[in-house]
Design a protein around this motif. Structure first.
Motif, PDB file in Angstrom:
ATOM      1  N   VAL A   1     -76.781  62.852  59.977  1.00 31.79           N
ATOM      2  CA  VAL A   1     -75.905  63.474  60.971  1.00 31.79           C
ATOM      3  C   VAL A   1     -75.256  64.709  60.352  1.00 31.79           C
ATOM      4  O   VAL A   1     -74.562  64.612  59.350  1.00 31.79           O
ATOM      5  CB  VAL A   1     -74.801  62.501  61.442  1.00 31.79           C
ATOM      6  N   CYS A   2     -75.460  65.855  60.980  1.00 35.70           N
ATOM      7  CA  CYS A   2     -74.797  67.078  60.537  1.00 35.70           C
ATOM      8  C   CYS A   2     -73.317  66.971  60.863  1.00 35.70           C
ATOM      9  O   CYS A   2     -72.946  66.643  61.992  1.00 35.70           O
ATOM     10  CB  CYS A   2     -75.399  68.294  61.236  1.00 35.70           C
ATOM     11  N   THR A   3     -72.475  67.255  59.881  1.00 36.80           N
ATOM     12  CA  THR A   3     -71.029  67.133  60.108  1.00 36.80           C
ATOM     13  C   THR A   3     -70.470  68.299  60.919  1.00 36.80           C
ATOM     14  O   THR A   3     -69.311  68.267  61.311  1.00 36.80           O
ATOM     15  CB  THR A   3     -70.275  67.044  58.766  1.00 36.80           C
ATOM     16  N   HIS A   4     -71.283  69.295  61.192  1.00 40.20           N
ATOM     17  CA  HIS A   4     -70.833  70.423  62.008  1.00 40.20           C
ATOM     18  C   HIS A   4     -70.842  70.066  63.486  1.00 40.20           C
ATOM     19  O   HIS A   4     -69.875  70.310  64.186  1.00 40.20           O
ATOM     20  CB  HIS A   4     -71.707  71.655  61.752  1.00 40.20           C
ATOM     21  N   ASP A   5     -71.971  69.486  63.961  1.00 41.97           N
ATOM     22  CA  ASP A   5     -72.052  69.215  65.395  1.00 41.97           C
ATOM     23  C   ASP A   5     -72.744  67.911  65.762  1.00 41.97           C
ATOM     24  O   ASP A   5     -73.022  67.663  66.918  1.00 41.97           O
ATOM     25  CB  ASP A   5     -72.725  70.381  66.121  1.00 41.97           C
ATOM     26  N   GLY A   6     -73.033  67.067  64.771  1.00 44.59           N
ATOM     27  CA  GLY A   6     -73.600  65.753  65.056  1.00 44.59           C
ATOM     28  C   GLY A   6     -75.103  65.732  65.244  1.00 44.59           C
ATOM     29  O   GLY A   6     -75.659  64.694  65.597  1.00 44.59           O
ATOM     30  N   GLY A   7     -75.793  66.848  65.011  1.00 44.48           N
ATOM     31  CA  GLY A   7     -77.243  66.877  65.136  1.00 44.48           C
ATOM     32  C   GLY A   7     -77.918  66.145  63.987  1.00 44.48           C
ATOM     33  O   GLY A   7     -77.316  65.872  62.952  1.00 44.48           O
ATOM     34  N   GLU A   8     -79.192  65.830  64.179  1.00 45.62           N
ATOM     35  CA  GLU A   8     -79.979  65.182  63.132  1.00 45.62           C
ATOM     36  C   GLU A   8     -80.317  66.181  62.036  1.00 45.62           C
ATOM     37  O   GLU A   8     -80.592  67.346  62.309  1.00 45.62           O
ATOM     38  CB  GLU A   8     -81.271  64.625  63.720  1.00 45.62           C
ATOM     39  N   LEU A   9     -80.330  65.724  60.799  1.00 45.75           N
ATOM     40  CA  LEU A   9     -80.731  66.555  59.674  1.00 45.75           C
ATOM     41  C   LEU A   9     -82.196  66.339  59.313  1.00 45.75           C
ATOM     42  O   LEU A   9     -82.880  67.275  58.898  1.00 45.75           O
ATOM     43  CB  LEU A   9     -79.856  66.275  58.456  1.00 45.75           C
ATOM     44  N   ALA A  10     -82.683  65.112  59.462  1.00 47.35           N
ATOM     45  CA  ALA A  10     -84.073  64.799  59.127  1.00 47.35           C
ATOM     46  C   ALA A  10     -85.007  65.667  59.950  1.00 47.35           C
ATOM     47  O   ALA A  10     -84.823  65.848  61.147  1.00 47.35           O
ATOM     48  CB  ALA A  10     -84.359  63.325  59.379  1.00 47.35           C
ATOM     49  N   GLY A  11     -85.981  66.232  59.269  1.00 50.11           N
ATOM     50  CA  GLY A  11     -86.924  67.119  59.923  1.00 50.11           C
ATOM     51  C   GLY A  11     -86.575  68.579  59.737  1.00 50.11           C
ATOM     52  O   GLY A  11     -87.393  69.455  60.001  1.00 50.11           O
ATOM     53  N   GLY A  12     -85.336  68.840  59.288  1.00 48.82           N
ATOM     54  CA  GLY A  12     -84.949  70.214  58.990  1.00 48.82           C
ATOM     55  C   GLY A  12     -85.596  70.668  57.699  1.00 48.82           C
ATOM     56  O   GLY A  12     -86.026  69.856  56.883  1.00 48.82           O
ATOM     57  N   PRO A  13     -85.688  71.969  57.489  1.00 51.66           N
ATOM     58  CA  PRO A  13     -86.301  72.479  56.261  1.00 51.66           C
ATOM     59  C   PRO A  13     -85.557  71.999  55.011  1.00 51.66           C
ATOM     60  O   PRO A  13     -84.333  71.891  55.009  1.00 51.66           O
ATOM     61  CB  PRO A  13     -86.185  74.000  56.388  1.00 51.66           C
ATOM     62  N   VAL A  14     -86.330  71.713  53.973  1.00 55.06           N
ATOM     63  CA  VAL A  14     -85.764  71.321  52.682  1.00 55.06           C
ATOM     64  C   VAL A  14     -86.012  72.468  51.713  1.00 55.06           C
ATOM     65  O   VAL A  14     -87.138  72.940  51.567  1.00 55.06           O
ATOM     66  CB  VAL A  14     -86.388  70.008  52.173  1.00 55.06           C
ATOM     67  N   HIS A  15     -84.935  72.908  51.079  1.00 54.73           N
ATOM     68  CA  HIS A  15     -84.981  73.994  50.101  1.00 54.73           C
ATOM     69  C   HIS A  15     -84.500  73.434  48.773  1.00 54.73           C
ATOM     70  O   HIS A  15     -83.288  73.292  48.575  1.00 54.73           O
ATOM     71  CB  HIS A  15     -84.076  75.153  50.528  1.00 54.73           C
ATOM     72  N   GLY A  16     -85.414  73.083  47.895  1.00 54.87           N
ATOM     73  CA  GLY A  16     -85.021  72.447  46.637  1.00 54.87           C
ATOM     74  C   GLY A  16     -84.365  71.110  46.931  1.00 54.87           C
ATOM     75  O   GLY A  16     -85.005  70.204  47.442  1.00 54.87           O
ATOM     76  N   PHE A  17     -83.069  70.997  46.621  1.00 49.41           N
ATOM     77  CA  PHE A  17     -82.316  69.767  46.883  1.00 49.41           C
ATOM     78  C   PHE A  17     -81.434  69.886  48.123  1.00 49.41           C
ATOM     79  O   PHE A  17     -80.537  69.075  48.319  1.00 49.41           O
ATOM     80  CB  PHE A  17     -81.447  69.403  45.673  1.00 49.41           C
ATOM     81  N   GLU A  18     -81.666  70.882  48.952  1.00 46.14           N
ATOM     82  CA  GLU A  18     -80.838  71.092  50.144  1.00 46.14           C
ATOM     83  C   GLU A  18     -81.641  70.873  51.414  1.00 46.14           C
ATOM     84  O   GLU A  18     -82.785  71.309  51.518  1.00 46.14           O
ATOM     85  CB  GLU A  18     -80.293  72.523  50.179  1.00 46.14           C
ATOM     86  N   VAL A  19     -81.016  70.214  52.382  1.00 48.23           N
ATOM     87  CA  VAL A  19     -81.611  70.088  53.712  1.00 48.23           C
ATOM     88  C   VAL A  19     -80.809  70.972  54.651  1.00 48.23           C
ATOM     89  O   VAL A  19     -79.581  71.046  54.562  1.00 48.23           O
ATOM     90  CB  VAL A  19     -81.643  68.624  54.205  1.00 48.23           C
ATOM     91  N   GLU A  20     -81.518  71.642  55.547  1.00 50.79           N
ATOM     92  CA  GLU A  20     -80.902  72.571  56.485  1.00 50.79           C
ATOM     93  C   GLU A  20     -80.943  72.006  57.892  1.00 50.79           C
ATOM     94  O   GLU A  20     -81.991  71.559  58.365  1.00 50.79           O
ATOM     95  CB  GLU A  20     -81.648  73.906  56.453  1.00 50.79           C
TER      96      GLU A  20
END
Length: 104
Positions: free
Chosen positions: A43-62
């Motif tokens: 859960v994104c803490t900004h607006d409650g959207g899903e994070l899984a499936g977002g781009p992964v950059h090194g150790f970061e998920v977008e």
């Protein structure tokens, strides 16, 4: 593994892949980054959207909705518009499976 939720096996979660497991009402995204496993609340803490499936950059998920980024190791925000970290959860391997749990 009382209290733990089965995610899958190593062969089902290869490096660069993720899976979402549910511990009750909590969606937990488990990522394999170069063989190391990390679990965060999906859960994104900004607006409650899903994070899984977002781009992964090194150790970061977008987050695909507004571009907020989170460190998979700590849950910390690495790029706004989010300012609150996501919850991280324990991950372990036992009995040939990957396990996680909501330990809050």
């Amino acid at each position: 593994m009382n209290g733990w939720v089965k995610v899958g096996t190593r062969s089902e979660l290869l490096p660069g892949e993720f899976r979402v497991a549910w511990d009750g009402d909590t969606a937990i995204a488990v990522y394999n980054i170069d063989g190391d496993l990390y679990a965060i609340e999906d859960v994104c803490t900004h607006d409650g959207g899903e994070l899984a499936g977002g781009p992964v950059h090194g150790f970061e998920v977008e987050c695909v909705r507004h571009g907020a980024r989170f460190d998979l190791r700590s849950g910390e925000v690495t790029c706004p518009p989010a300012y609150e970290p996501v919850t991280v959860f324990p991950v372990q391997e036992a009995d040939g499976f990957i396990w996680t749990r909501d330990d809050r």
